[in-house]
Design a protein around this motif. Structure first.
Motif, PDB file in Angstrom:
ATOM      1  N   TYR A 130      -2.810   3.434   4.416  1.00 16.55           N
ATOM      2  CA  TYR A 130      -3.729   4.523   4.083  1.00 16.55           C
ATOM      3  C   TYR A 130      -3.829   4.618   2.569  1.00 16.55           C
ATOM      4  O   TYR A 130      -2.831   4.477   1.866  1.00 16.55           O
ATOM      5  CB  TYR A 130      -3.233   5.863   4.638  1.00 16.55           C
ATOM      6  N   GLY A 131      -5.036   4.882   2.070  1.00 20.35           N
ATOM      7  CA  GLY A 131      -5.214   5.023   0.624  1.00 20.35           C
ATOM      8  C   GLY A 131      -5.120   3.680  -0.075  1.00 20.35           C
ATOM      9  O   GLY A 131      -5.034   2.626   0.541  1.00 20.35           O
ATOM     10  N   SER A 132      -5.161   3.727  -1.408  1.00 24.48           N
ATOM     11  CA  SER A 132      -5.054   2.486  -2.185  1.00 24.48           C
ATOM     12  C   SER A 132      -4.454   2.798  -3.553  1.00 24.48           C
ATOM     13  O   SER A 132      -4.348   3.955  -3.959  1.00 24.48           O
ATOM     14  CB  SER A 132      -6.448   1.850  -2.355  1.00 24.48           C
ATOM     15  N   GLY A 133      -4.066   1.728  -4.240  1.00 26.98           N
ATOM     16  CA  GLY A 133      -3.484   1.904  -5.576  1.00 26.98           C
ATOM     17  C   GLY A 133      -2.211   2.714  -5.531  1.00 26.98           C
ATOM     18  O   GLY A 133      -1.358   2.512  -4.666  1.00 26.98           O
ATOM     19  N   GLU A 134      -2.084   3.661  -6.457  1.00 32.28           N
ATOM     20  CA  GLU A 134      -0.848   4.456  -6.539  1.00 32.28           C
ATOM     21  C   GLU A 134      -0.670   5.381  -5.345  1.00 32.28           C
ATOM     22  O   GLU A 134       0.440   5.792  -5.035  1.00 32.28           O
ATOM     23  CB  GLU A 134      -0.831   5.270  -7.842  1.00 32.28           C
ATOM     24  N   SER A 135      -1.783   5.729  -4.675  1.00 37.01           N
ATOM     25  CA  SER A 135      -1.681   6.650  -3.533  1.00 37.01           C
ATOM     26  C   SER A 135      -1.551   5.903  -2.199  1.00 37.01           C
ATOM     27  O   SER A 135      -1.636   6.499  -1.137  1.00 37.01           O
ATOM     28  CB  SER A 135      -2.905   7.569  -3.485  1.00 37.01           C
ATOM     29  N   GLU A 136      -1.344   4.577  -2.277  1.00 39.46           N
ATOM     30  CA  GLU A 136      -1.234   3.780  -1.053  1.00 39.46           C
ATOM     31  C   GLU A 136       0.014   4.164  -0.245  1.00 39.46           C
ATOM     32  O   GLU A 136       1.093   4.318  -0.797  1.00 39.46           O
ATOM     33  CB  GLU A 136      -1.162   2.294  -1.408  1.00 39.46           C
ATOM     34  N   VAL A 137      -0.182   4.356   1.055  1.00 38.44           N
ATOM     35  CA  VAL A 137       0.929   4.641   1.968  1.00 38.44           C
ATOM     36  C   VAL A 137       0.921   3.595   3.071  1.00 38.44           C
ATOM     37  O   VAL A 137      -0.088   3.418   3.756  1.00 38.44           O
ATOM     38  CB  VAL A 137       0.787   6.053   2.594  1.00 38.44           C
ATOM     39  N   ARG A 138       2.064   2.912   3.243  1.00 42.48           N
ATOM     40  CA  ARG A 138       2.191   1.947   4.347  1.00 42.48           C
ATOM     41  C   ARG A 138       2.806   2.669   5.540  1.00 42.48           C
ATOM     42  O   ARG A 138       4.028   2.751   5.668  1.00 42.48           O
ATOM     43  CB  ARG A 138       3.074   0.766   3.926  1.00 42.48           C
ATOM     44  N   ALA A 139       1.956   3.181   6.410  1.00 44.91           N
ATOM     45  CA  ALA A 139       2.441   3.913   7.586  1.00 44.91           C
ATOM     46  C   ALA A 139       3.156   2.966   8.544  1.00 44.91           C
ATOM     47  O   ALA A 139       4.141   3.342   9.187  1.00 44.91           O
ATOM     48  CB  ALA A 139       1.281   4.604   8.283  1.00 44.91           C
ATOM     49  N   LEU A 140       2.656   1.727   8.650  1.00 52.28           N
ATOM     50  CA  LEU A 140       3.346   0.666   9.395  1.00 52.28           C
ATOM     51  C   LEU A 140       3.445  -0.540   8.483  1.00 52.28           C
ATOM     52  O   LEU A 140       2.471  -0.905   7.826  1.00 52.28           O
ATOM     53  CB  LEU A 140       2.581   0.289  10.664  1.00 52.28           C
TER      54      LEU A 140
END
Length: 227
Positions: free
Chosen positions: A14-24
């Motif tokens: 979810y998101g990209s760059g600094e706000s990227e979250v790898r939920a899986l």
């Protein structure tokens, strides 16, 4: 027993760059037919995201989920919707019953939405197993939380799905009622040789399943099986 569900290197970002979250973050699991499995993790661990992927409710950034030999994410949306309706039963924390339909109508709704005829003998067996015989013509608002969750289990079973996915099914119930619901899910899994995958953060409830898969920060950290 064969493998009925497999995920291969599932990634959801979810998101990209600094706000990227790898939920899986590269999740690979295999579920054998007729087993009752708990996926355990804290809030934000990725367990709900994983359940949504297995259920074909959301698409991953990369990787695949295969149910009964069908890769969910190679299907068009319309085909996936039909496949999901016929092969995957869902049980939610908040029951998701239709308030204007009685118990029986709620149970057979998925079959009727698919244009099929309910298997009355099978429905009667489910209803008997879950102790709902005297509630069939009650409306959902006349039932306790535990009774509503039993109706949701019956509805999930009614289409004879490949897999039942249960999302915190005891989350809205007191501990005794929650225990009763899990015991019923165990019974259902055995009696109907039903493959069930449940996500929960409740250790006590997870221990009642045959197998526990732990997930943290979008990664599988441990798998254990017990009778």
């Amino acid at each position: 027993m064969g493998t009925i569900l497999e995920t291969i290197d599932l990634v959801k970002i979810y998101g990209s760059g600094e706000s990227e979250v790898r939920a899986l973050d590269g999740v690979s699991i295999r579920i054998e037919e007729g087993t009752f499995t708990a996926i355990v993790g804290t809030s934000g661990s990725g367990k709900s995201t994983l359940l949504n992927m297995i259920g074909g409710l959301d698409r991953p950034t990369s990787g695949s989920a295969v149910v009964r030999g069908n890769d969910l994410f190679r299907m068009k949306d319309e085909d996936l919707t039909i496949f999901r309706r016929r092969n995957i039963g869902f049980i939610f924390q908040n029951y998701n019953l239709i308030p204007v339909l009685n118990v029986y109508e709620n149970i057979v709704l998925p079959t009727e939405l698919d244009g099929g005829q309910p298997d009355r003998k099978f429905i009667d067996e489910i209803v008997h197993t879950l102790g709902l015989e005297k509630k069939l013509y009650h409306m959902p608002n006349m039932l306790s939380g535990g009774q509503q969750q039993r109706v949701a289990i019956a509805r999930a079973l009614s289409t004879k799905p490949a897999i039942i996915l249960a999302d915190e099914p005891t989350g809205n119930l007191d501990s005794k009622t929650g225990l009763d619901v899990i015991l019923l899910m165990q019974e259902v899994s055995r009696r109907f040789h039903q493959t069930t995958v449940m996500i929960t953060h409740n250790e006590e409830i997870a221990q009642m399943t045959e197998r526990i898969i732990r997930i943290e920060d979008g990664k599988i950290t441990e798998e254990s099986s017990h009778a």
